[in-house]
Design an enzyme around this catalytic site. Structure first.
Site, PDB file in Angstrom:
ATOM      1  N   HIS A 129      40.307 -14.724  56.969  1.00 43.04           N
ATOM      2  CA  HIS A 129      40.235 -13.938  55.846  1.00 43.04           C
ATOM      3  C   HIS A 129      40.024 -14.698  54.428  1.00 43.04           C
ATOM      4  O   HIS A 129      39.470 -14.492  53.668  1.00 43.04           O
ATOM      5  CB  HIS A 129      41.209 -12.833  55.486  1.00 43.04           C
ATOM      6  CG  HIS A 129      41.134 -11.488  56.318  1.00 43.04           C
ATOM      7  ND1 HIS A 129      41.478 -11.536  57.635  1.00 43.04           N
ATOM      8  CD2 HIS A 129      41.170 -10.326  55.932  1.00 43.04           C
ATOM      9  CE1 HIS A 129      41.354 -10.362  58.203  1.00 43.04           C
ATOM     10  NE2 HIS A 129      41.010  -9.482  57.138  1.00 43.04           N
ATOM     11  N   LEU A 175      28.024   1.628  40.177  1.00 46.16           N
ATOM     12  CA  LEU A 175      27.188   0.429  40.133  1.00 46.16           C
ATOM     13  C   LEU A 175      26.496   0.712  38.792  1.00 46.16           C
ATOM     14  O   LEU A 175      25.938   1.736  38.312  1.00 46.16           O
ATOM     15  CB  LEU A 175      26.123   0.582  41.154  1.00 46.16           C
ATOM     16  CG  LEU A 175      25.422  -0.796  41.266  1.00 46.16           C
ATOM     17  CD1 LEU A 175      26.123  -1.882  41.875  1.00 46.16           C
ATOM     18  CD2 LEU A 175      24.249  -0.256  42.215  1.00 46.16           C
ATOM     19  N   GLU A 200      29.143   8.503  40.899  1.00 46.85           N
ATOM     20  CA  GLU A 200      27.630   8.427  40.951  1.00 46.85           C
ATOM     21  C   GLU A 200      27.162   9.029  42.337  1.00 46.85           C
ATOM     22  O   GLU A 200      27.847   9.866  43.013  1.00 46.85           O
ATOM     23  CB  GLU A 200      27.245   6.749  41.235  1.00 46.85           C
ATOM     24  CG  GLU A 200      28.322   6.121  42.364  1.00 46.85           C
ATOM     25  CD  GLU A 200      27.859   4.641  42.281  1.00 46.85           C
ATOM     26  OE1 GLU A 200      26.869   4.077  41.915  1.00 46.85           O
ATOM     27  OE2 GLU A 200      28.557   3.841  42.920  1.00 46.85           O
ATOM     28  N   ARG A 235      37.400 -17.636  62.029  1.00 48.36           N
ATOM     29  CA  ARG A 235      37.382 -16.194  61.538  1.00 48.36           C
ATOM     30  C   ARG A 235      38.570 -16.320  60.647  1.00 48.36           C
ATOM     31  O   ARG A 235      39.895 -16.485  61.413  1.00 48.36           O
ATOM     32  CB  ARG A 235      37.683 -15.100  62.363  1.00 48.36           C
ATOM     33  CG  ARG A 235      37.491 -13.766  61.843  1.00 48.36           C
ATOM     34  CD  ARG A 235      37.522 -12.552  62.472  1.00 48.36           C
ATOM     35  NE  ARG A 235      37.614 -11.396  61.970  1.00 48.36           N
ATOM     36  CZ  ARG A 235      39.040 -10.687  61.769  1.00 48.36           C
ATOM     37  NH1 ARG A 235      40.171 -11.450  61.674  1.00 48.36           N
ATOM     38  NH2 ARG A 235      39.117  -9.685  60.769  1.00 48.36           N
ATOM     39  N   TYR A 277      24.137  -7.946  47.267  1.00 51.69           N
ATOM     40  CA  TYR A 277      22.933  -7.945  47.652  1.00 51.69           C
ATOM     41  C   TYR A 277      22.160  -7.285  46.250  1.00 51.69           C
ATOM     42  O   TYR A 277      22.875  -6.876  45.162  1.00 51.69           O
ATOM     43  CB  TYR A 277      22.580  -7.129  48.628  1.00 51.69           C
ATOM     44  CG  TYR A 277      22.731  -5.523  48.620  1.00 51.69           C
ATOM     45  CD1 TYR A 277      23.798  -5.205  48.514  1.00 51.69           C
ATOM     46  CD2 TYR A 277      21.736  -4.666  48.511  1.00 51.69           C
ATOM     47  CE1 TYR A 277      23.998  -3.585  48.360  1.00 51.69           C
ATOM     48  CE2 TYR A 277      21.748  -3.260  48.389  1.00 51.69           C
ATOM     49  CZ  TYR A 277      22.977  -3.000  48.181  1.00 51.69           C
ATOM     50  OH  TYR A 277      23.109  -1.621  48.166  1.00 51.69           O
ATOM     51  N   ARG A 315      22.361  -8.845  37.187  1.00 52.20           N
ATOM     52  CA  ARG A 315      23.430  -8.082  37.937  1.00 52.20           C
ATOM     53  C   ARG A 315      24.043  -8.893  39.243  1.00 52.20           C
ATOM     54  O   ARG A 315      24.930  -8.814  39.451  1.00 52.20           O
ATOM     55  CB  ARG A 315      22.743  -6.801  38.279  1.00 52.20           C
ATOM     56  CG  ARG A 315      23.892  -5.939  38.972  1.00 52.20           C
ATOM     57  CD  ARG A 315      23.501  -4.540  39.317  1.00 52.20           C
ATOM     58  NE  ARG A 315      22.161  -4.310  40.106  1.00 52.20           N
ATOM     59  CZ  ARG A 315      21.678  -3.288  40.384  1.00 52.20           C
ATOM     60  NH1 ARG A 315      22.017  -2.231  39.951  1.00 52.20           N
ATOM     61  NH2 ARG A 315      20.534  -3.322  41.185  1.00 52.20           N
TER      62      ARG A 315
HETATM   63  N1  PDD Z   1      20.773   1.408  45.622  1.00 53.07           N
HETATM   64  N2  PDD Z   1      24.509   3.480  42.971  1.00 53.07           N
HETATM   65  C1  PDD Z   1      24.543   2.975  43.950  1.00 53.07           C
HETATM   66  C2  PDD Z   1      25.767   3.254  44.963  1.00 53.07           C
HETATM   67  C3  PDD Z   1      23.478   2.443  44.725  1.00 53.07           C
HETATM   68  O1  PDD Z   1      23.577   1.986  46.004  1.00 53.07           O
HETATM   69  C4  PDD Z   1      22.215   2.133  43.876  1.00 53.07           C
HETATM   70  C5  PDD Z   1      21.037   1.655  44.485  1.00 53.07           C
HETATM   71  C6  PDD Z   1      22.259   2.682  42.479  1.00 53.07           C
HETATM   72  C7  PDD Z   1      21.116   2.682  41.617  1.00 53.07           C
HETATM   73  O2  PDD Z   1      20.981   1.257  41.241  1.00 53.07           O
HETATM   74  P1  PDD Z   1      19.311   0.717  40.878  1.00 53.07           P
HETATM   75  O3  PDD Z   1      18.900   1.638  39.972  1.00 53.07           O
HETATM   76  O4  PDD Z   1      19.783  -0.532  40.391  1.00 53.07           O
HETATM   77  O5  PDD Z   1      18.547   0.538  42.000  1.00 53.07           O
HETATM   78  C8  PDD Z   1      23.446   3.327  42.335  1.00 53.07           C
HETATM   79  C9  PDD Z   1      19.747   0.610  46.186  1.00 53.07           C
HETATM   80  C10 PDD Z   1      18.424   1.358  46.069  1.00 53.07           C
HETATM   81  C11 PDD Z   1      20.247   0.362  47.922  1.00 53.07           C
HETATM   82  O6  PDD Z   1      21.084   0.132  48.209  1.00 53.07           O
HETATM   83  O7  PDD Z   1      19.215   0.474  48.531  1.00 53.07           O
END
Ligand code: PDD
Length: 278
Positions: free
Chosen positions: A99, A200, A176, A97, A32, A51
């Site tokens: 895997h 991420l 993170e 279903r 997503y 991305r």
């Molecule tokens: N999430 N790390 C994680 C685990 C995240 O879920 C997100 C953002 C980020 C920051 O990525 P970006 O700057 O590209 O939004 C880092 C979004 C906002 C979400 O899951 O809704």
């Protein structure tokens, strides 16, 4: 907004249906993106689509074409100026279903507009609480996977403890946040964990590094240890929903004097300015 896009059609959210055999539903097999729209302008679209392409590639799925047109249509249909496009692609439905995925499945493509609270300047000035937990997620956190149970549990841990975010530690190092990237300031230098399979590659993280660089503030992408977090002068989280969120207290302990620091205030001002003039 109530109108969404699903597999070739624009329709009411309440009318949209997917198969119970969808691999996204059964296995969390998909990826997503969350793309901000500020003042009717899609923010950093190219970076988000790049991305997405990488995430699809990393799960052996083909690129999906024409997403920019669908996004523009949704933006035009929406009466609001500021919102987020949630873009979700799964490997699609399969007869049984299993895997093992087949080459024949058609991806499920869903795009919809979502609202997320934008923190006011006053809230940002006060700062937020954070907490620290072990990063027990899988080792491919660089993929923006829809399998988010680990993140969901960790974000809820923050929420039930009155915090904005859970900062994650693996092998004594910061990876993170559960829904954000993390920056830290110590003795005037700015640090953020270097990119790897454990975090991420945030679009906002990348933007902040570039904007800070332009403003003669260098960000060092390096290992950050748990002990560095405890001794930090400033910490902030970055994500598409709220670009800069200051953390002033961690597990009950104040970060420095418990106030939002000067570097965080500066980067917040710089990024707000960038968003306004985008
Ligand atoms: N999430 N790390 C994680 C685990 C995240 O879920 C997100 C953002 C980020 C920051 O990525 P970006 O700057 O590209 O939004 C880092 C979004 C906002 C979400 O899951 O809704």
């Amino acid at each position: 907004m109530d109108e969404i896009y699903l597999n070739g059609s624009f329709l009411a959210r309440s009318e949209a249906q997917i198969s119970i055999m969808d691999r996204g539903f059964l296995f969390g097999d998909g990826v997503y993106e969350l793309i901000p729209v500020f003042n009717k302008k899609v923010f950093l679209l190219e970076q988000h689509l790049q991305r997405l392409k990488n995430s699809l590639n990393l799960i052996q799925m083909d690129e999906v074409k024409g997403l920019d047109k669908i996004i523009n249509t949704l933006v035009n249909k929406n009466t609001k100026n500021t919102f987020f496009i949630y873009l979700h692609i799964t490997r699609g439905p399969q007869q049984y279903r299993n895997h093992i995925y087949s080459d024949e499945t058609e991806p499920t493509v869903l795009l919809m507009c979502e609202d997320y609270p934008q923190f006011s300047d006053d809230l940002i000035k006060k700062g937020f609480k954070g907490t620290v937990q072990d990063d027990f997620r899988w080792m491919k956190s660089n993929i923006k996977s829809i399998s988010l149970l680990g993140n969901v549990l960790l974000k809820n841990y923050a929420s039930t403890n009155g915090c904005y975010e859970t900062l994650l530690i693996r092998n004594k190092k910061l990876t993170e946040g559960s829904t954000s990237n993390v920056f830290l300031v110590k003795d005037g230098s700015i640090y953020t964990p270097k990119l790897s399979n454990e975090l991420l590659p945030g679009v906002t993280r990348d933007l902040l590094i570039r904007l800070l660089h332009k403003n003669n503030l260098k960000v060092l992408e390096s290992d950050i240890y748990e002990s560095d977090i405890a001794e930090a002068d400033e910490i902030w989280c970055s994500s598409s929903t709220n670009a800069v969120v200051p953390i002033v207290k961690l597990d009950g302990n104040m970060i420095k004097d418990g106030k939002v620091g000067p570097v965080t205030t500066e980067v917040y001002t710089i990024v707000q300015d960038f968003i306004m003039n985008f």
